[in-house]
Motif scaffolding. Structure first.
Motif, short mmCIF file in Angstrom:
data_model
loop_
_atom_site.label_atom_id
_atom_site.label_comp_id
_atom_site.label_asym_id
_atom_site.label_seq_id
_atom_site.Cartn_x
_atom_site.Cartn_y
_atom_site.Cartn_z
N ARG A 150 -3.99 -3.42 4.98
CA ARG A 150 -3.06 -2.35 4.63
C ARG A 150 -3.74 -1.06 4.21
N SER A 151 -5.04 -1.10 4.02
CA SER A 151 -5.78 0.09 3.61
C SER A 151 -7.12 0.10 4.33
N ARG A 152 -7.85 1.20 4.22
CA ARG A 152 -9.17 1.28 4.82
C ARG A 152 -10.12 0.26 4.20
N ASP A 154 -9.29 -2.62 2.90
CA ASP A 154 -8.92 -3.93 3.46
C ASP A 154 -9.59 -4.13 4.82
N PRO A 249 -2.18 3.59 6.58
CA PRO A 249 -2.98 3.15 5.44
C PRO A 249 -2.38 3.51 4.09
N SER A 250 -2.33 2.53 3.20
CA SER A 250 -1.69 2.74 1.90
C SER A 250 -2.53 3.59 0.96
N ASP A 251 -3.86 3.67 1.20
CA ASP A 251 -4.68 4.52 0.33
C ASP A 251 -4.36 5.99 0.57
N THR A 253 -2.48 8.35 4.14
CA THR A 253 -2.18 8.48 5.55
C THR A 253 -2.29 9.96 5.93
#
Length: 335
Positions: A150-152, A154, A249-251, A253
């Protein structure tokens, strides 16, 4: 004399088109139409066609010649002395801004443009009609046992733990050749150092480099790639049924603005302005399929919109570009 001038203009236009590396082309409307609007664009025909068809339903005696090329080719032709186009559309908003800044773009002002939010235009020359996220596209099967990242961070963790699975199966833009890829890379590197860590991890896995979002997405859908990094979300949506997942991406976008400009050399500037007003009215209207806000409904996303303005010119400086290209090349090519 008028026929001689017209013949010269057509000859120059033909020469410019002959030098252009065209990816796709389609004539909308009747071929025998008395007036023709010529559009040069980086946007695939399937993505942009609804806007053209909507306009032609209101102006049936018009034809629109729609030519698709890479952002680098678009910049080259649009900055030529005799660019044979009335409207230029590009996902590389930094290059569009440079065209305007360097004097290759006409100003356009109308009731529609005066009602735009401040972020959607610059100096009455560059106009945004969509906000589009840079997405990560992955193969569902490849992440069946790890879960979809869900993120970079991850994604970095999964790639590091499974190098043999992902070796040669990760794709991203070749920023040396892709204007949009360069824009995403430079803007993302300003926001977070995670970009460079991920680039080094992808490079260590022998990342494959591409010119275009559509090629990367097709490669994931067909099993040639398992991960495509920083592709256009709007293109990925066309392949939702292909066993792939689209990750915003949740961090953070990155949000790109797809923009339009009217070249100084346009032969139909009034018609170009009218078409521009039409697509801007659509974009900021109530149609959810065309609205610029359709990507912003997910409140969990940390959005990083790339803003129009002279700040986009920083990484187009030759010295800064050379330095960035060197750092990127060292990170992504580790042979």
């Amino acid at each position: 004399m008028r026929l001689l001038v017209l013949s010269l203009v057509l000859s120059l236009a033909a020469q410019a088109l002959a030098a252009l590396e065209i990816e796709d082309r389609r004539l909308f409307g009747p071929p025998e139409a008395a007036r023709q609007l010529r559009i040069l664009s980086t946007t695939d025909i399937a993505i942009f066609a609804p806007r053209i068809e909507s306009y032609l339903s209101l102006t049936p005696d018009l034809a629109i010649d729609y030519v698709v090329a890479s952002s680098t080719e678009v910049m080259k032709v649009a900055s030529a002395a005799r660019a044979p186009f009335d409207l230029v559309i590009s996902s590389a908003m930094d290059l569009q801004t440079k065209l305007a800044n360097d004097g290759f773009v006409r100003r356009h002002s109308s009731e529609v443009t005066r009602d735009l939010p401040a972020w959607a235009s610059w100096n009455d020359m560059v106009f945004a009609f969509s906000q589009e996220p840079a997405a990560i596209v992955v193969s569902d099967a490849a992440f069946a046992d790890t879960g979809i990242p869900r993120s970079r961070q991850d994604l970095i963790d999964v790639l590091r733990r499974n190098p043999e699975r992902f070796r040669g199966k990760v794709g991203t833009y070749d920023v040396r050749a892709s204007g949009l890829g360069y824009l995403f890379a430079t803007q993302e590197s300003r926001v977070s150092e995670t970009y460079w860590r991920l680039t080094e991890v992808m490079g260590g896995l022998g990342a494959r480099l591409y010119c275009c979002s559509s090629e990367m997405i097709d490669a994931v859908a067909e099993g040639e790639l398992l991960v495509a990094y920083n592709v256009l979300g709007s293109y990925a949506l066309q392949r939702q049924d292909a066993g792939i997942s689209i990750i915003l991406p949740s961090d953070f976008t990155t949000i790109m603005l797809r923009t339009a400009v009217i070249p100084e050399t346009a032969t139909e500037p009034a018609l170009a302005g009218d078409f521009l007003d039409h697509i801007l009215a659509q974009a900021f209207g109530d149609d959810p399929s065309l609205s610029v806000d359709r990507w912003l409904s997910n409140s969990e996303m940390a959005l990083s919109r790339i803003n129009l303005g002279p700040g986009l010119l920083v990484y187009l400086d030759q010295l800064k570009r050379a330095a960035f290209d060197t750092e990127w090349t060292n990170a992504i090519l580790q042979d």
